[in-house]
Each structure stands twice: as C-alpha cells, then as structure tokens.
Design a protein around this motif. Sequence first.
Motif, short mmCIF file in Angstrom:
data_model
loop_
_atom_site.label_atom_id
_atom_site.label_comp_id
_atom_site.label_asym_id
_atom_site.label_seq_id
_atom_site.Cartn_x
_atom_site.Cartn_y
_atom_site.Cartn_z
N PRO A 5 0.85 -1.19 0.00
CA PRO A 5 0.00 0.00 0.00
C PRO A 5 0.88 1.24 0.00
CG PRO A 5 0.14 -0.91 2.20
CD PRO A 5 0.87 -1.86 1.30
N SER A 6 0.27 2.40 -0.01
CA SER A 6 1.01 3.66 0.03
C SER A 6 1.92 3.72 1.24
CB SER A 6 0.01 4.83 0.08
OG SER A 6 0.62 6.00 0.57
N GLN A 39 -5.63 9.10 4.99
CA GLN A 39 -4.62 8.10 4.65
C GLN A 39 -4.96 6.73 5.26
OE1 GLN A 39 -2.03 8.19 2.57
NE2 GLN A 39 -2.50 10.29 1.97
N GLN A 42 -7.76 5.12 3.34
CA GLN A 42 -7.25 4.52 2.10
C GLN A 42 -6.53 3.20 2.38
OE1 GLN A 42 -4.78 7.48 0.11
NE2 GLN A 42 -6.45 7.92 -1.31
N LEU A 43 -5.78 3.15 3.48
CA LEU A 43 -5.05 1.94 3.84
C LEU A 43 -6.02 0.81 4.18
CD1 LEU A 43 -2.38 0.50 4.45
CD2 LEU A 43 -2.42 1.52 6.74
N GLU A 44 -7.08 1.14 4.92
CA GLU A 44 -8.08 0.12 5.27
C GLU A 44 -8.80 -0.38 4.02
OE1 GLU A 44 -9.39 1.22 9.81
OE2 GLU A 44 -10.20 2.46 8.19
N GLU A 45 -9.06 0.51 3.07
CA GLU A 45 -9.70 0.09 1.83
C GLU A 45 -8.78 -0.82 1.02
OE1 GLU A 45 -10.74 3.75 -0.05
OE2 GLU A 45 -12.58 4.05 1.16
N TRP A 46 -7.49 -0.49 1.02
CA TRP A 46 -6.52 -1.31 0.28
C TRP A 46 -6.44 -2.70 0.90
CZ3 TRP A 46 -2.13 -4.20 0.68
CH2 TRP A 46 -1.37 -4.38 -0.48
N LEU A 47 -6.45 -2.78 2.22
CA LEU A 47 -6.36 -4.06 2.93
C LEU A 47 -7.68 -4.82 2.92
CD1 LEU A 47 -4.27 -2.84 6.01
CD2 LEU A 47 -3.47 -4.43 4.25
N GLY A 48 -8.78 -4.08 2.83
CA GLY A 48 -10.10 -4.70 2.92
C GLY A 48 -10.45 -5.10 4.34
#
Length: 291
Positions: A5-6, A39, A42-48
């Motif tokens: 992720p970012s 941020q 976004q990280l939680e969305e990337w990880l699901g």
Amino acid sequence: MPGLPSLRALRYFHQAALHQSFSLAAHSLNVTHSAVSHQIKQLEEWLGKPLFLRANGRVQLTSDGERLKVCCMQAFRDIETTCEKIRARNANSLTISCAPSFLAQWLIPRIGRFSERHKDIALTFQTHGDIERIRSEQSDVLILSHEQPVQEDIAATLITVDYIGPVCAPMFSNRFTYATDFSTLPLLHADTKLHAWAEWAKKTGARGDFWAGKHFDNLTLAIQAARNGLGIIMTPQILVKKEIREGTLIAPLGFAEVDRATWMMVKASRKEEAEIDLFRRWLLEEAAMTG
C-alpha cells in the motif's frame, strides 16, 4: 511498489497506532487530522480490513491493526537505524578489524605504506573477528583466518593460504625434530589459538602432550615469550616472517599448510566502494610481496 500500500499511509498509520490517536499522530507528523484520517481510510480500503475501532471520538486498534503496528514498528526502526549508520559513516574512512596478533605482527608494520599512498583515508583499527559487525556496518573490513568463505551476504577475498609451524629463539637449548616427544618441551600457548598445536600435530604426525605449558592471553604475547627463550610457540608463518628474516626467531621444522586461509571480508553490498577497493588492492599487493 507492487504488493504494498502507500508508504505514506503506512507512515501515518504507524504514528496513529503508536499514539492511539489521530490528533496526536497529526501533531507529530505536522499535518491535519483529516490528512491522517484520509490516509488510514485509504489503507483500510486497500487491505479490505478495518485497522481501528472508532467509538465516542476515540480509536482503538483491531487485531489486524495490532499485527500491522508491530510490523511497522520493526520496519521503520530498521530504516531509521540504517539511515543513521549511513549518515554516521564518514567518507574517506575505513574501520579495519582483525586479530590482535595480525594487527601487531603484520598489519601495523606495513600500514604506513597504505597511508602514504592514500593520505585522505582515515583508518580506525578494531581487534575482533566478529562477522556480525561487518553485517551491521560497525566495521568496514574484517581480516580473518577461516576455513572457507562465509554466507552470500559477505564478500571474501583470499589473501593467503595459512601455514603454521613451531618457532623459538635461536638460543633455545632444546633441539627438536618431528620424531621428538613434544611432551618433554616447554610449549607456549595463545588462548586465542588454543587448538593450534593439535591442528599442526594432526597435519604432521608429531606426538606429545600439546596442551601443557605456559599460556598467554594472545598470540603476540606468546611470540614475544618465544623470542625471549621461554619456549616454543605454534604460529602462522605470515606473522613471524620478519623475526625469522632478522634472526630473532627460528623455525627448525618449517611450516605446514593447514585447512584454512586468511580472508578479507566485507559486506557484499559494499564490496565496490572506493575505499574498500583501494584497501583490498593494497592488501593483496602486500601479501604478494611478503608471501
């Protein structure tokens, strides 16, 4: 980077996880509360997966958040440590590590030639044989007698094959041959090379009690004791060539090749650095001159 992720999001998460607060994380990062919140979202969305439980204006890490916190702490600590080491390492300097005997008997008498040729390289010397200090970059160069090169992350250059043999003062009264029972002779031992006599006996077939005798803290002291007629010391040939040439020591039985060699070891990722390469070239040159 693929699979990640970012990195900014990870950094913001790291601070929020440490402080258990988006506001305190924002303050430490010198950004706004909403920037941190954005941020992490976004990280939680990337990880699901959720990383924080949010309730009554407070946040608490989930089990996945705890796992990621531990990982981030280690990763950022490693990055910080590596960066500090890089910053602290002076350009045009070398820290060289080797056994005290090699430093005193071989390196110091010759190192002036390197310094004369490379006046801009500052040298520091350490007396140890710890490969881990090469890996951690506490030392730049390690000169070590070793049976074979070590792991792939260490670049090893062969300096010389090792030969060892018994030496004593010219006035030493007890003459000896390979047929001599060495139990009858005053043997000297360096505590840093306790198995040297046994190693030589195994190679040559010599017999006797190879453990009795006077003991010294290091090989340099034991060599000096032999020079002063106190007994016989088992030593690498490379360390006593000067004394034998000058006649302060003799090697009645010569020297036998053993199953190890002297290597110059550096961290593989640093082997092409200018100062290391210059020292390697000089070391090989000196070893070729002295044999």
